[in-house]
Scaffold this motif. Structure first.
Motif: not given
Ligand code: FES
Length: 289
Positions: A161-166, A189-190, A200-201, A205-206
């Protein structure tokens, strides 16, 4: 359209359909045929090449050295290294996502369907997945997201499984979301434009992913501050990680030592060639850029 290239093709370069007399080769020179070269937004383009099957051995995080056409008739002396965006084995194609920045990529932007494009590779050591990992967290920014995008393909093939923070400046330059989405990744998306990309945000999330055991390993590319964040959290929570390093290159295969960077291994500073020893490295050993 007739394009000026910086060197003549060598006799050994393989076109689609050529018989390879040395099929054991790991790296080769290929003459791909441009299938499409379309704009993704104001800054980025996406080129698709039909290539010889040997070029399809590329895997996530590896790169090709591209013989870019000239944008102005003058020579483009050096090849340009570029990580592969997608390997489409079904259709015999490789893809690159690139930002139009210098003369090489400006020349590349002129390629049209049917044109030849000479690429050498696949080069370097890419990403690896440990069989024990069930979920990974991918964090990238800008063109680094193009390097991380094939991880979604690798993870899907391995049922990870992948969580991608773009991370991006604004919604118009968010890269690779479609590819991550298509391959089943959970994407977030950030943005700088609403300050959600603040460290900080992203740390929050992480932190949530770690608490929910959704981050067996970290992967990053494209931002020094995001690398530092993942290094800090990785060290604190004993989460292994990999980083794809960006660097100026000349030869691309380990001979010229132009691409040396400093790493810290067991308290000692060591120099490594990004093109040959990487471009993917142990995240905790990277000193950043
Ligand atoms: Fe020549 Fe890396 S670019 S050694």
């Amino acid at each position: 359209m007739a394009l000026v290239t910086s060197n003549n093709y060598t006799n050994s370069a393989l076109r689609t359909g050529d018989v390879d007399t040395y099929p054991e080769r790991k790296v080769g020179e290929f003459i791909g045929t441009v299938v499409s070269n379309a704009s993704v937004n104001d800054e980025y383009k996406h080129v698709v090449l039909k290539v010889h099957p040997q070029a399809l051995k590329a895997y996530a995080g590896q790169m090709f050295h591209l013989l870019c056409p000239s944008p102005d008739g003058a020579e483009v002396w050096m090849r340009r290294p570029m990580s592969v965006y997608r390997v489409d084995r079904t259709n015999g194609q490789i893809e690159f996502l690139y930002k139009i920045e210098g003369r090489g990529t400006r020349g590349m932007a002129l390629l049209e369907p049917g044109d030849d494009f000479n690429v050498a590779g696949p080069l370097g050591h890419g990403f690896t997945l440990d069989p024990s990992w069930k979920n990974i967290a991918v964090l990238g920014r800008g063109v680094g997201l193009a390097t991380l995008a094939p991880l979604s393909q690798l993870a899907a093939e391995n049922k990870v499984g992948v969580t991608a923070i773009l991370s991006a400046r604004n919604p118009g330059v968010v890269m690779s979301k479609k590819l991550f989405d298509e391959l089943g990744a959970r994407t977030m998306v950030v943005l700088d434009s609403d300050n959600s990309s603040a460290v900080e945000n992203v740390e929050k999330i992480l932190g949530d992913l770690i608490a929910r055991r959704q981050a067996d390993a970290f992967f990053t590319c494209g931002s020094n501050r995001l690398l530092k964040l993942m290094q800090r959290l990785g060290k604190k929570h004993a989460i292994p990680g990999q980083v794809a390093m960006e660097q100026i290159m000349v030869c691309g295969f380990g001979a010229c030592y132009v691409c040396m960077r400093t790493f810290e291994v067991d308290g000692q500073k060591v120099l490594r060639r990004v093109c040959r020893d990487g471009p993917v490295f142990n995240m905790q050993e990277a000193v950043g850029w």
